[in-house]
Design a protein around this motif. Structure first.
Motif, PDB file in Angstrom:
ATOM      1  N   ASN A  58       0.831  -1.208   0.000  1.00 47.18           N
ATOM      2  CA  ASN A  58       0.000   0.000   0.000  1.00 47.18           C
ATOM      3  C   ASN A  58       0.863   1.255   0.000  1.00 47.18           C
ATOM      4  OD1 ASN A  58      -2.419  -1.391  -0.004  1.00 47.18           O
ATOM      5  ND2 ASN A  58      -2.640  -1.365   2.205  1.00 47.18           N
ATOM      6  N   GLU A  62       1.278   4.072  -2.986  1.00 48.51           N
ATOM      7  CA  GLU A  62       1.063   5.496  -2.750  1.00 48.51           C
ATOM      8  C   GLU A  62       2.262   6.315  -3.238  1.00 48.51           C
ATOM      9  OE1 GLU A  62       0.212   6.165   1.365  1.00 48.51           O
ATOM     10  OE2 GLU A  62      -1.545   4.881   1.312  1.00 48.51           O
ATOM     11  N   ALA A  69      -0.897   9.953  -3.590  1.00 49.07           N
ATOM     12  CA  ALA A  69      -0.389  10.134  -2.227  1.00 49.07           C
ATOM     13  C   ALA A  69      -1.133  11.258  -1.522  1.00 49.07           C
ATOM     14  CB  ALA A  69       1.102  10.413  -2.256  1.00 49.07           C
ATOM     15  N   ALA A  72      -4.500   9.833  -0.351  1.00 48.63           N
ATOM     16  CA  ALA A  72      -4.428   8.572   0.391  1.00 48.63           C
ATOM     17  C   ALA A  72      -5.311   8.585   1.627  1.00 48.63           C
ATOM     18  CB  ALA A  72      -2.989   8.266   0.780  1.00 48.63           C
ATOM     19  N   ALA A  77      -6.309   2.364  -0.112  1.00 47.42           N
ATOM     20  CA  ALA A  77      -5.177   2.005  -0.973  1.00 47.42           C
ATOM     21  C   ALA A  77      -5.528   0.779  -1.798  1.00 47.42           C
ATOM     22  CB  ALA A  77      -3.945   1.740  -0.132  1.00 47.42           C
TER      23      ALA A  77
END
Length: 111
Positions: A58, A62, A69, A72, A77
């Protein structure tokens, strides 16, 4: 090189850290701990090594997509879901899994 004591999922670790990098290391530990605890708290996976692998995937996912990101905290994710990554991510994912398998083959435990 400094040594910093940290806790991830309640387990203590003593980590080496370059001078001046303590805050970055603690931030990284906080992200890993949060990712692992979220997976554990979902209740579907109990094995620490599997939790660690999913958290690593995960976080790596990201990092591989800068725009993702930023989002997130809002969206789950993709590595935790059952959806498969696109062809571009397949090779990177396979390489990461191979590296994890190599690391786990020494003693069978990641944590």
């Amino acid at each position: 090189m400094n040594q910093v004591e940290v806790r991830i999922m309640g387990q203590g670790y003593l980590l080496g850290c370059p001078e001046g990098g303590e805050d970055r290391l603690k931030d990284a530990v906080a992200r890993v701990d949060a990712a692992m605890c979220k997976i554990r708290d979902a209740g579907k996976i109990k094995a620490r090594d599997r939790i660690a692998v999913l958290a690593a995937l995960n976080l790596a996912f990201e990092l591989s997509e800068p725009a993702a990101a930023n989002d997130a905290a809002v969206a789950p994710a993709p590595a935790a879901a059952s959806a498969e990554p696109g062809e571009g991510g397949q090779a990177a994912l396979a390489a990461l899994l191979a590296r994890l398998d190599d690391a786990l083959s020494d003693d069978g435990q990641l944590l």
